[in-house]
Each structure stands twice: as C-alpha cells, then as structure tokens.
Design a protein around this motif. Structure first.
Motif, PDB file in Angstrom:
ATOM      1  N   ASP A 118       0.825  -1.205   0.000  1.00 30.96           N
ATOM      2  CA  ASP A 118       0.000   0.000   0.000  1.00 30.96           C
ATOM      3  C   ASP A 118       0.863   1.259   0.000  1.00 30.96           C
ATOM      4  O   ASP A 118       0.490   2.282  -0.590  1.00 30.96           O
ATOM      5  CB  ASP A 118      -0.935   0.005   1.208  1.00 30.96           C
ATOM      6  CG  ASP A 118      -2.094  -0.970   1.058  1.00 30.96           C
ATOM      7  OD1 ASP A 118      -2.314  -1.470  -0.058  1.00 30.96           O
ATOM      8  OD2 ASP A 118      -2.774  -1.238   2.070  1.00 30.96           O
ATOM      9  N   GLU A 159      -9.963  11.649  -5.046  1.00 29.70           N
ATOM     10  CA  GLU A 159     -10.303  11.656  -3.622  1.00 29.70           C
ATOM     11  C   GLU A 159      -9.939  12.986  -2.961  1.00 29.70           C
ATOM     12  O   GLU A 159     -10.695  13.510  -2.132  1.00 29.70           O
ATOM     13  CB  GLU A 159      -9.612  10.496  -2.914  1.00 29.70           C
ATOM     14  CG  GLU A 159     -10.157   9.131  -3.304  1.00 29.70           C
ATOM     15  CD  GLU A 159      -9.716   8.042  -2.346  1.00 29.70           C
ATOM     16  OE1 GLU A 159     -10.594   7.421  -1.730  1.00 29.70           O
ATOM     17  OE2 GLU A 159      -8.497   7.812  -2.209  1.00 29.70           O
ATOM     18  N   LEU A 185     -15.289   6.106  -5.580  1.00 23.17           N
ATOM     19  CA  LEU A 185     -14.249   6.836  -4.861  1.00 23.17           C
ATOM     20  C   LEU A 185     -14.526   8.337  -4.813  1.00 23.17           C
ATOM     21  O   LEU A 185     -13.728   9.092  -4.265  1.00 23.17           O
ATOM     22  CB  LEU A 185     -12.888   6.570  -5.510  1.00 23.17           C
ATOM     23  CG  LEU A 185     -12.402   5.120  -5.411  1.00 23.17           C
ATOM     24  CD1 LEU A 185     -11.249   4.872  -6.373  1.00 23.17           C
ATOM     25  CD2 LEU A 185     -11.982   4.784  -3.979  1.00 23.17           C
ATOM     26  N   HIS A 210     -16.347  -0.647  -1.586  1.00 19.29           N
ATOM     27  CA  HIS A 210     -16.264   0.674  -2.187  1.00 19.29           C
ATOM     28  C   HIS A 210     -17.633   1.140  -2.664  1.00 19.29           C
ATOM     29  O   HIS A 210     -17.751   1.801  -3.677  1.00 19.29           O
ATOM     30  CB  HIS A 210     -15.280   0.677  -3.351  1.00 19.29           C
ATOM     31  CG  HIS A 210     -13.866   0.522  -2.917  1.00 19.29           C
ATOM     32  ND1 HIS A 210     -13.177   1.526  -2.271  1.00 19.29           N
ATOM     33  CD2 HIS A 210     -13.014  -0.526  -3.009  1.00 19.29           C
ATOM     34  CE1 HIS A 210     -11.954   1.115  -2.002  1.00 19.29           C
ATOM     35  NE2 HIS A 210     -11.832  -0.120  -2.431  1.00 19.29           N
ATOM     36  N   ALA A 304      -4.295   7.315   4.794  1.00 15.11           N
ATOM     37  CA  ALA A 304      -4.600   5.969   4.301  1.00 15.11           C
ATOM     38  C   ALA A 304      -4.929   5.039   5.454  1.00 15.11           C
ATOM     39  O   ALA A 304      -5.884   4.251   5.390  1.00 15.11           O
ATOM     40  CB  ALA A 304      -3.425   5.433   3.489  1.00 15.11           C
ATOM     41  N   GLY A 307      -8.351   5.622   6.663  1.00 12.91           N
ATOM     42  CA  GLY A 307      -9.430   5.377   5.719  1.00 12.91           C
ATOM     43  C   GLY A 307      -9.868   6.593   4.942  1.00 12.91           C
ATOM     44  O   GLY A 307     -10.891   6.560   4.250  1.00 12.91           O
ATOM     45  N   THR A 310      -7.415   6.079  -0.315  1.00 16.19           N
ATOM     46  CA  THR A 310      -7.520   4.660  -0.659  1.00 16.19           C
ATOM     47  C   THR A 310      -6.361   4.205  -1.535  1.00 16.19           C
ATOM     48  O   THR A 310      -6.235   4.668  -2.678  1.00 16.19           O
ATOM     49  CB  THR A 310      -8.831   4.386  -1.423  1.00 16.19           C
ATOM     50  OG1 THR A 310      -9.921   4.983  -0.723  1.00 16.19           O
ATOM     51  CG2 THR A 310      -9.074   2.889  -1.551  1.00 16.19           C
ATOM     52  N   ILE A 312      -5.065   1.839  -4.082  1.00 16.32           N
ATOM     53  CA  ILE A 312      -5.660   0.896  -5.020  1.00 16.32           C
ATOM     54  C   ILE A 312      -4.542   0.131  -5.722  1.00 16.32           C
ATOM     55  O   ILE A 312      -3.736   0.715  -6.447  1.00 16.32           O
ATOM     56  CB  ILE A 312      -6.544   1.608  -6.066  1.00 16.32           C
ATOM     57  CG1 ILE A 312      -7.655   2.388  -5.384  1.00 16.32           C
ATOM     58  CG2 ILE A 312      -7.106   0.593  -7.052  1.00 16.32           C
ATOM     59  CD1 ILE A 312      -8.697   1.531  -4.691  1.00 16.32           C
TER      60      ILE A 312
END
Length: 342
Positions: A118, A159, A185, A210, A304, A307, A310, A312
């Motif tokens: 991530d 976002e 998103l 999502h 991140a 939350g 995100t 991806i």
C-alpha cells in the motif's frame, strides 16, 4: 542479487531479469531490502526510450520507489535506521531490484499499520496529486476534470479534490467498469477518453468495500461543459482539446505525459481564447522542498491508515514479471498501481 534491467528500449520485452551486484551505502545513504516496488508511468516512458537523460542506456535498472527494511547505513547516517521499515524514493531509477540504495532525506518511516504494498501504491502518486491540486489553486466549489483518472495519481486526485470541496469531479477513463469504481471513490461524472459523456451501458456492481455512500447519485446533474481545473496525466496530441474545456480563469496542469508530449503549437489554443484568461502549467515534485514533501507524505500515509485515502493495487506480481506489468500498462488495463515483489 536479482533485478530487472532494460536491455533494449521500446516494447516491454526489453525488460529482462538480471543478476546484479549487491549495492553498498555511500555517505548519507542506506541500503533497503525491498518488500514492494512501485511500477509507475514514468517507468514506461523510460522503457520506451522517450525520456532521454544521461545514464539511461542498456543495462539501466528502472523504478523510482520501493518499500522495505533498512539493512545497511553509510557514513553520517544514524544506525537507529537499521531494521526500520521505510518507503524510499530511489531517484529516476534503481528500484527494480532485491536491494536498493536511497538517500536518507528520501526516506519515509512506515508504521505497522500500512503495508509495503500500500505504501508504494501511494508514496509517489498521492503527493503528486496533492501538490498538483495546490499548484492549480483548487478552491471549494470549483469544478475539476481528471484526465487519465484510472491510474494511481488520478485516483488520489479524485479523492483529494472531493475532500477539498469541489462541486464536481469529472474523470476520463476507457471503460464503464473503471468509471463505476471511480464513482465509488467520489467522482461525480464519468467521460470517455476524449472527454465526452459515454453512451449509457450496463455497468458492473460496485467493488465490495467501495459502495457509494447512501444517497450518493452516480451522476450529479448535467456534465459540466467547462472546468475550473483540469489535471492532465496523459498529455499527448489530444491535450490541447482539454484546454478548450477550461472555464474563464480555468487552469490546466500537466502532470504526466504517458501518451507523449503535447504538440509544440498547443499554445495557440490559449491565444485563440485570450479573453477567457485560461492558463497552462506543468508540475513536478522536483520543485517541492524535500522536508515539505516528507511531511506531506507522512500525512497522506496517516490518511490511508485512517481510511481517508484509498491505496488501489491492481495486482501484485513477482519482480521477474516486470515486463508483464508494463504490457498491462501499455494496454491500458491497469486500475491503480501494479506492485512488484522480490
């Protein structure tokens, strides 16, 4: 150690698994045992041979970001870094390997809450998106178009634009499936790659985890004809068409050129609409002070974990399959970021 080098520039098959010497840390540097390596659009531009820079020649190791554990430190580096998990910027290249070297100023510590995979999905992309929107002076209530929104920079821009309070966040993408994921998103309008509203078609169910918030409509009113800010990650010959989509005082910021550089005469579009006071700019993280960038990246990593942002990840592939990752990018089949693991 195992790595991947560019043996011939052009198609992805030029990326070849290669045995490399283990690196050593110079003054102010560390060696990192990689756990995850980001595959970015600039890697593909370099591999195609369209980014001419000194030192980029056959045998070049691509990749600019990795996450892993510090296993060696050079002179002048606190030994407390040994054993720490970090995200690292490795420069224009060098990351497609089991071990990488990075300067101490280009490290961001990682907590246990954020995986290495991530971290490389966000480490470069999210700061680019954040500072691009700031460069464009995006304000609450303005309308934004993100061109090429299915990549990791575009997703973060969507976002972050929503969080800034944009009144509309339109995206361009090549499929209904990716459009649906972008709406989940926060995107409010989905356009095709030419910036037009696509014909209605049956779209897939939302990806688990999502779903849009209750009461959120996939399309909020008519698609805007003009935008206050256009974030362009694509470039190429069609870029001037998006200058025409700017509202009066609108700003287009070119942050990538995965489709190549715009035509040399694109400024004629701005001059033809002189009375609209439109503007064009480029943006690179190279212009952001390193301490400012490091602080912003830590904030984005915390977002991140909480939350609010995100990561991806389209797929995780073995390092030896770097050519396959590039084939998927060239085909436009990637949503988010492909990550390589040694």
């Amino acid at each position: 150690m195992h790595g991947v080098t560019i043996q011939t520039f052009g198609p992805p098959d030029g990326l070849v698994p290669t045995d490399l010497p283990e690196p050593s840390a110079g003054p102010g540097q560390v060696v990192i045992a990689t756990e995850a390596i980001g595959v970015g659009g600039v890697d593909a531009v370099i591999r195609r041979g369209t980014l001419g820079r000194p030192g980029i020649a056959p045998g070049y190791v691509p990749g600019s970001e990795a996450a892993g554990t510090v296993v060696a430190v050079g002179d002048g580096v606190d030994r407390a870094w040994l054993g720490r998990r970090v995200w690292a910027f490795t420069g224009v290249g060098g990351a497609y390997a089991e071990q990488v070297v990075a300067r101490i100023g280009d490290l961001t510590p990682l907590g246990d809450e954020l995986s290495s995979v991530d971290a490389v999905a966000l480490g470069s992309a999210a700061p680019v998106a954040r500072f691009t929107l700031a460069h464009a002076h995006l304000a609450a209530g303005e309308r934004v178009l993100v061109r090429g929104a299915a990549g990791s920079i575009g997703i973060a821009a969507v976002e972050l634009a929503v969080r800034t309070g944009a009144s509309a966040v339109a995206v361009t993408t090549g499929s209904a499936e990716r459009g649906a994921r972008l709406r989940s998103l926060g995107a409010t309008h989905v356009l095709d790659r030419q910036g037009r509203r696509p014909e209605p078609e049956q779209e897939p169910e939302q990806e688990p985890g999502h779903e849009p918030e209750q009461g959120h409509e996939p399309e909020q009113g008519d698609t805007p004809e003009a935008f206050d800010v256009v974030v362009d990650i694509v470039g190429g010959p069609a870029m001037p068409d998006f200058l025409d989509r700017l509202a009066p005082n609108g700003r287009l910021v070119l942050v990538g050129a995965v489709a190549g550089m715009p035509p040399a005469d694109f400024g004629g579009r701005l001059l033809a609409a002189f009375q609209q006071s439109r503007s064009f700019a480029t943006f690179s993280l190279d212009t952001v002070p390193r301490d400012t960038l490091a602080t912003a990246r830590q904030e984005l990593f915390r977002d991140a974990v909480a939350g609010r942002l995100t990561p991806i990840v389209d797929d995780v592939l073995p390092l030896a399959q770097a050519a396959e990752a590039h084939r998927r990018m060239d085909a436009g089949d990637v949503f988010g970021r492909i990550v390589l693991t040694p």
